[in-house]
Design a protein around this motif. Structure first.
Motif, PDB file in Angstrom:
ATOM      1  N   GLN A  21      41.996  48.310  -6.398  1.00 44.93           N
ATOM      2  CA  GLN A  21      40.886  49.076  -7.247  1.00 44.93           C
ATOM      3  C   GLN A  21      39.565  48.851  -6.977  1.00 44.93           C
ATOM      4  OE1 GLN A  21      42.089  51.494  -9.349  1.00 44.93           O
ATOM      5  NE2 GLN A  21      44.116  51.024  -9.655  1.00 44.93           N
ATOM      6  N   SER A  22      39.381  47.925  -5.864  1.00 45.53           N
ATOM      7  CA  SER A  22      37.752  47.473  -6.084  1.00 45.53           C
ATOM      8  C   SER A  22      37.174  48.635  -4.888  1.00 45.53           C
ATOM      9  CB  SER A  22      37.607  45.973  -5.513  1.00 45.53           C
ATOM     10  OG  SER A  22      38.316  46.120  -4.401  1.00 45.53           O
ATOM     11  N   THR A  23      35.870  48.540  -5.129  1.00 46.00           N
ATOM     12  CA  THR A  23      35.062  49.726  -4.158  1.00 46.00           C
ATOM     13  C   THR A  23      34.281  48.861  -3.231  1.00 46.00           C
ATOM     14  OG1 THR A  23      33.397  49.919  -5.901  1.00 46.00           O
ATOM     15  CG2 THR A  23      34.980  51.433  -5.766  1.00 46.00           C
ATOM     16  N   LYS A  63      26.574  45.603  -0.835  1.00 41.28           N
ATOM     17  CA  LYS A  63      27.745  45.649  -1.407  1.00 41.28           C
ATOM     18  C   LYS A  63      28.733  44.913  -0.419  1.00 41.28           C
ATOM     19  CE  LYS A  63      27.481  50.174  -3.590  1.00 41.28           C
ATOM     20  NZ  LYS A  63      28.223  51.630  -3.207  1.00 41.28           N
ATOM     21  N   PHE A  64      28.391  44.632   0.678  1.00 43.25           N
ATOM     22  CA  PHE A  64      29.302  43.829   1.910  1.00 43.25           C
ATOM     23  C   PHE A  64      28.600  42.888   2.475  1.00 43.25           C
ATOM     24  CE2 PHE A  64      32.412  46.950   0.927  1.00 43.25           C
ATOM     25  CZ  PHE A  64      32.040  48.225   0.816  1.00 43.25           C
ATOM     26  N   ILE A  65      29.025  41.607   2.565  1.00 42.72           N
ATOM     27  CA  ILE A  65      28.376  40.748   3.564  1.00 42.72           C
ATOM     28  C   ILE A  65      29.380  40.811   4.875  1.00 42.72           C
ATOM     29  CG2 ILE A  65      28.093  38.368   4.032  1.00 42.72           C
ATOM     30  CD1 ILE A  65      26.964  38.018   1.077  1.00 42.72           C
ATOM     31  N   ASP A  92      34.178  48.418 -14.503  1.00 39.51           N
ATOM     32  CA  ASP A  92      34.883  49.731 -14.175  1.00 39.51           C
ATOM     33  C   ASP A  92      36.467  49.309 -13.803  1.00 39.51           C
ATOM     34  OD1 ASP A  92      31.975  51.311 -12.941  1.00 39.51           O
ATOM     35  OD2 ASP A  92      32.805  51.254 -14.833  1.00 39.51           O
ATOM     36  N   ILE A  93      36.487  48.238 -12.771  1.00 40.26           N
ATOM     37  CA  ILE A  93      37.635  48.081 -12.308  1.00 40.26           C
ATOM     38  C   ILE A  93      38.704  47.712 -13.500  1.00 40.26           C
ATOM     39  CG2 ILE A  93      39.142  46.611 -11.075  1.00 40.26           C
ATOM     40  CD1 ILE A  93      36.858  46.113  -8.971  1.00 40.26           C
ATOM     41  N   SER A 141      36.259  45.604   7.265  1.00 42.66           N
ATOM     42  CA  SER A 141      37.147  44.620   7.119  1.00 42.66           C
ATOM     43  C   SER A 141      37.453  44.835   5.468  1.00 42.66           C
ATOM     44  CB  SER A 141      36.649  43.145   7.280  1.00 42.66           C
ATOM     45  OG  SER A 141      36.040  42.994   8.530  1.00 42.66           O
ATOM     46  N   PHE A 142      36.660  45.114   4.906  1.00 46.32           N
ATOM     47  CA  PHE A 142      36.808  45.205   3.467  1.00 46.32           C
ATOM     48  C   PHE A 142      37.897  46.539   3.071  1.00 46.32           C
ATOM     49  CE2 PHE A 142      36.507  45.728  -1.095  1.00 46.32           C
ATOM     50  CZ  PHE A 142      36.670  47.067  -1.295  1.00 46.32           C
TER      51      PHE A 142
END
Lengths: 709, 247
Positions: free
Chosen positions: A132-134, A285-287, A210-211, A292-293
């Motif tokens: 469910q994550s973004t 938002k991404f490291i 939100d999740i 990959s996410f």
């Protein structure tokens, strides 16, 4: 040098991404990789993660819950998702290596969006949450929140009413047992101590809420149209398709007085003020690479769909699959999931158990309501034919996949047995409402071959009794391959019926001479109280262990070689991966159909287990509160008082009350996806185990005789 | 099975006709598989040792003299076979040793006061055999509650001594008789392991000596007095059984 390193990173990313794309198409299930880690292995033995003995009841209860997660195959380690989570944790604790060493992070195969931590440093994140994550940042924030539970030792202050709330492992996956004050503390300190020190986007804090608020909804809100379910040959009734969908009205300001969690609105407000007062705000938002996410999120979504199908949540699984298949129309896993969920819906309706899977049109919010209403309105014939069409489509794309053939054949069987549509002559060759133009040259037989004349006569037109379902195979009837497969399936059904009849005539009373291996999975026994009070965990454990001993003894007498896989084993009888697959298989068994979702690889499972026979046993005993044959016992006691040797036996007869025993026994053939023997036996006895022994013996003898050698 | 039945029913040779009934019973017993799974864990042959205890409040027993809570014991080792889920048939050998005190017997028609005498406790030895059938109320023979219907035949011998005061020596006597008994029992069998059973029950019985039922009425002859003792022992009893179920 820097350019070279950057080049290497880019190349490895490309290779990684393309490898992932290949593996996503071949995705089957999320599985643990490698040997069970020592910390988890110690938990199975009943010890703490480090091999020490649990100090108190809280620690023991926590270990028992983790052990149950392990024995049910829900914990995943060494896989891509868990490695990703480890990297997120590394980023959060880059400045605290000591704490990092104490934390052990694993993935949980559960569709519930949750993350939880225990007092020994075990941190679990569910695939439901990842699905469910973004962004990676949202996962990072939830991990930060959980870390504070550990650092502040909240598990030692767990509320006393936890035991009442948490009865099953599914309750454990849903509920925390923390107080509201602790939750606020974790939201705040998780942000300040860990999250803020990274470059993760601070908006992810609100994203995490939100999740939590909307995780009950599917992966996406995708508007569906009736074209997906119809074609030019047939149209369903207009009432099947909702014009107006109920909007999503999830409340975040619910009254939380009696909840262990504060309501989301108060948490959001609290965190908004804290985040806005921060001097430096992260924006990443991404490291790790975004690809990959997306990859691990897709895997999590796929596995969530797996879990939903296994637990008969077919409609949600179907809608979730539709949400994903639009971007991946040729993905084999998604086609399989679509088939399996539609098959499950059809079988539930055919077997008269639709209420068990119905989500309720009124209760459903959002675009998913469209399919909830549609499947509820469809009758069993329409659903069976829809499933048949879908499985045929899959068979054409993947002719070597046996699972689709199983579904196809089972749907043909359902049409024959349940719907009286077991012949292609019951289906029109024309479209619904099509005006059939008479062939004016029909009588001109000089220009027609014998075969043309025969085929002309064989076309099925419209009949007054025809409904939508009678038009649903019109287009497929023109496909010779389909006709051949359909008729071949009919022949197979007739042959199978004959074989079943012959098998039933076999003498089932004597013992088979061959000693067969049988897997007895998680036998379970409990003592029910007349007051309705649930029996304690220790009582269930005692009863179950007794049942296991009995099964071992009796199965051997019945000439079977039982391998018991117990909920209370101290060492895994099978390797962890095989154990998990077996558990998933048993979870997928249902009352709707003998063919389950895990029939996808049941033959391989049977080979790896060394036997195709899977056995499930459940026993419940309950005191009836009265004694039988009182007159006899009174007279017996009276005369025994005059003849001393019999007096102890006479008094012994009075000790026990009448007990009702209920034994549920199922043995299943993994290779042929068939139930070998299934029965529910109810009997009364005076607390003597011999009656149960006799019932078990009869069940095992029947299993031995009815299973193929 | 049908071929065997035809052979039994339609066989015309004299030898086969003689054994027709016996063969019929054997065939039914052996082919009782048609009635479903029988026996405890598939085992049908049950070797049982039964002891029946009958109260003897005022009368002597196998021990010399009377004691509080006295009882007589009747033993019968048996063999049982589980025919089907409801019925078990069995055969037993029986033996018992007891005592009684004979009384003065006179054949005079004119009643005269009996002479003074001393009667010593005399022995009764009983040997016999019996056949029976058990019906199990919960169809899981040989497990659970049952009704047992038995037919016994035994012979008993009474031996003893009477010393009349007017005679210098004791008079010994010995008598023999036989009896046919009918017994009904209600009881329960439990299995404490795969092979060992324990049972207990309550039985009522009646004896007949050919043309008449034996009663408690005192008769003149010592052997008739002994038969009263035998009847009293047979009338009511509390049973204990220990069994082995090997195959």
């Amino acid at each position: 040098m820097k350019k070279f390193l950057l080049f290497l990173v880019l190349v490895s990313n490309v290779i990684f991404v393309s490898a992932q794309q290949i593996s996503l198409n071949d995705f089957y299930r999320l599985e643990a990789k490698g040997q069970l880690p020592n910390d988890l292995s110690n938990i199975i033995k009943g010890l703490n993660f480090d091999g020490s003995i649990p100090k108190n009841d809280i620690q023991k209860a926590s270990n028992d819950n983790i052990k149950e997660l392990l024995l049910t195959g829900r914990i995943v380690y060494g896989d891509t998702v868990t490695k990703y989570l480890e990297k997120v944790l590394d980023n959060l604790l880059v400045n605290d290596s000591k704490l990092r060493k104490e934390i052990k992070i694993y993935t949980i195969k559960s569709a519930e969006a949750n993350a939880f931590m225990n007092g020994d440093g075990f941190l679990f994140v569910t695939i439901g949450f990842i699905a469910q994550s973004t962004s990676e940042a949202e996962i990072a924030y939830v991990i930060s929140h959980e870390l504070i539970h550990y650092v502040k030792k909240h598990s030692q202050k767990e509320s006393e009413d936890k035991a009442d709330r948490i009865q099953t492992i599914d309750d454990y996956l849903k509920y925390h047992s923390r107080s509201r004050e602790q939750e606020f503390e974790c939201d705040k300190l998780g942000y300040e101590n860990f999250f803020k020190n990274t470059t993760y986007d601070s908006k992810a804090v609100d994203g995490m809420f939100d999740i939590l608020q909307y995780s009950y909804l599917p992966f996406d809100e995708v508007k569906l149209s009736r074209d997906i379910f119809e074609n030019e040959y047939y149209k369903f009734n207009d009432s099947y398709f909702l014009q107006n969908i109920t909007p999503i009205v999830s409340r975040e300001d619910y009254i939380d007085t009696f909840s262990t969690h504060p309501n989301l609105k108060s948490r959001r407000n609290e965190m908004e003020s804290i985040v806005s007062s921060s001097v430096v705000l992260g924006t990443s938002k991404f490291i790790q690479p975004q690809s990959s996410f997306e990859f691990i999120r897709t895997i999590s979504r796929f596995e969530t769909i797996n879990q939903q199908i296994i637990t008969n949540n077919y409609i949600k699984a179907y809608y979730n699959t539709l949400c994903l298949i639009k971007d991946n129309p040729d993905n084999k896993f998604l086609k399989t999931a679509l088939n399996a969920s539609l098959y499950g819906i059809a079988k539930a309706k055919i077997s008269g158990n639709y209420q068990d899977i119905d989500l309720g049109t009124q209760k459903t919010e959002g675009e998913m309501q469209f399919v909830v209403n549609l499947f509820k309105k469809m009758n069993k014939k329409e659903l069976a034919l829809l499933s048949l069409r879908q499985s045929w489509d899959a068979m054409k794309s993947y002719p070597n996949v046996n699972y689709f053939k199983l579904l196809f054949n089972d749907m043909v069987k359902a049409l024959v047995e349940e719907s009286d549509l077991g012949s292609l002559n019951k289906f029109s060759d024309y479209r619904m409402g099509e005006v059939i133009v008479e062939d004016t040259t029909a009588n001109d037989n000089e220009n027609k071959t014998k075969y043309d004349k025969v085929k002309n006569k064989r076309l099925v037109g419209h009949l007054k009794s025809f409904k939508t379902e009678n038009y649903m195979l019109g287009d497929l009837k023109k496909d010779e391959e389909f006709v051949k497969a359909f008729n071949s399936s009919l022949t197979q059904i007739e042959n199978q019926n004959a074989n079943d009849y012959i098998t039933s005539l076999r003498d089932n009373t004597g013992k088979s001479k061959v000693k067969k291996k049988i897997i007895v999975l998680n036998p379970y026994a409990e003592k029910a109280y007349r007051s309705g009070k649930p029996s304690s965990k220790s009582s269930k454990e005692t009863q179950t262990k007794r049942l296991e001993k009995r099964i071992k003894n009796i199965a051997k007498v019945a000439n079977l070689n039982p391998i018991i896989i117990s909920n209370y084993q101290k060492e895994l009888s099978l390797n962890y991966q095989l154990n998990s697959r077996l558990i998933d298989y048993s979870r997928s068994l249902n009352k709707f159909s003998e063919i389950t979702y895990e029939s996808r690889d049941s033959e391989t499972l049977a080979k790896e287990l060394g036997t195709p026979i899977l056995n499930l046993v459940y026993y419940e005993k309950k005191s009836l509160g009265y004694k039988k044959n009182k007159t006899y016992k009174r007279l017996h006691t009276l005369f025994s008082s005059m003849t001393l040797p019999t007096l102890p036996f006479s008094i012994y007869q009075w000790v026990f009350r009448e007990q009702a025993g209920k034994l549920i026994f199922i043995s299943y053939d993994l290779e042929n996806n068939k139930t070998i023997y299934s029965t529910t036996k109810q009997f009364e006895h005076e607390n003597t185990f011999d009656m149960l022994n006799q019932e078990l013996y009869e069940c095992y003898v029947k299993t031995n005789n009815l299973s193929k050698n | 099975m049908s071929a065997m039945l035809k052979l039994i029913i339609f066989q015309k040779t004299n030898k086969m006709k003689k054994y027709r009934l016996l063969l019929f019973v054997i065939v039914i017993a052996c082919s009782s598989n048609v009635f479903g799974q029988a026996g405890y864990l598939g085992k049908r042959c049950h070797f049982v040792f039964d002891a029946r205890f009958s109260p003897a409040i005022l009368t002597p027993v196998y021990m010399v003299g009377t004691h509080y809570c006295d009882f007589n014991t009747h033993f019968s080792p048996s063999f049982e076979y589980v025919v089907n889920r409801d019925w078990v048939i069995g055969a037993s050998y029986q033996f018992e040793h007891s005592k009684y005190t004979p009384e003065y017997s006179s054949h005079n028609e004119i009643p005269i006061p009996p002479p003074n005498y001393t009667a010593q406790e005399s022995d009764i030895d009983l040997y016999g055999f019996g056949i029976y059938a058990k019906y199990y109320t919960n169809p899981k023979a040989p497990l659970g509650y049952y009704y047992k219907f038995g037919l016994d035949y035994f012979t008993y011998t009474a031996t003893g001594k009477i010393k009349y005061d007017y005679l210098p020596m004791s008079t010994t006597f010995k008598g023999e008789d036989w009896a046919l008994g009918f017994r009904i029992e209600f009881g329960k069998t439990v299995f404490v392991s795969n092979y060992i059973s324990l049972g207990t029950g309550l039985s009522l019985g009646a004896l007949t000596n050919g043309y008449r039922f034996m009663s408690m009425e005192k008769r003149n002859e010592p052997i008739h007095q002994a038969s009263t003792r035998v009847l009293a022992n047979y009338f009511i009893g509390v049973n204990l059984t220990l069994g082995i179920l090997p195959f």
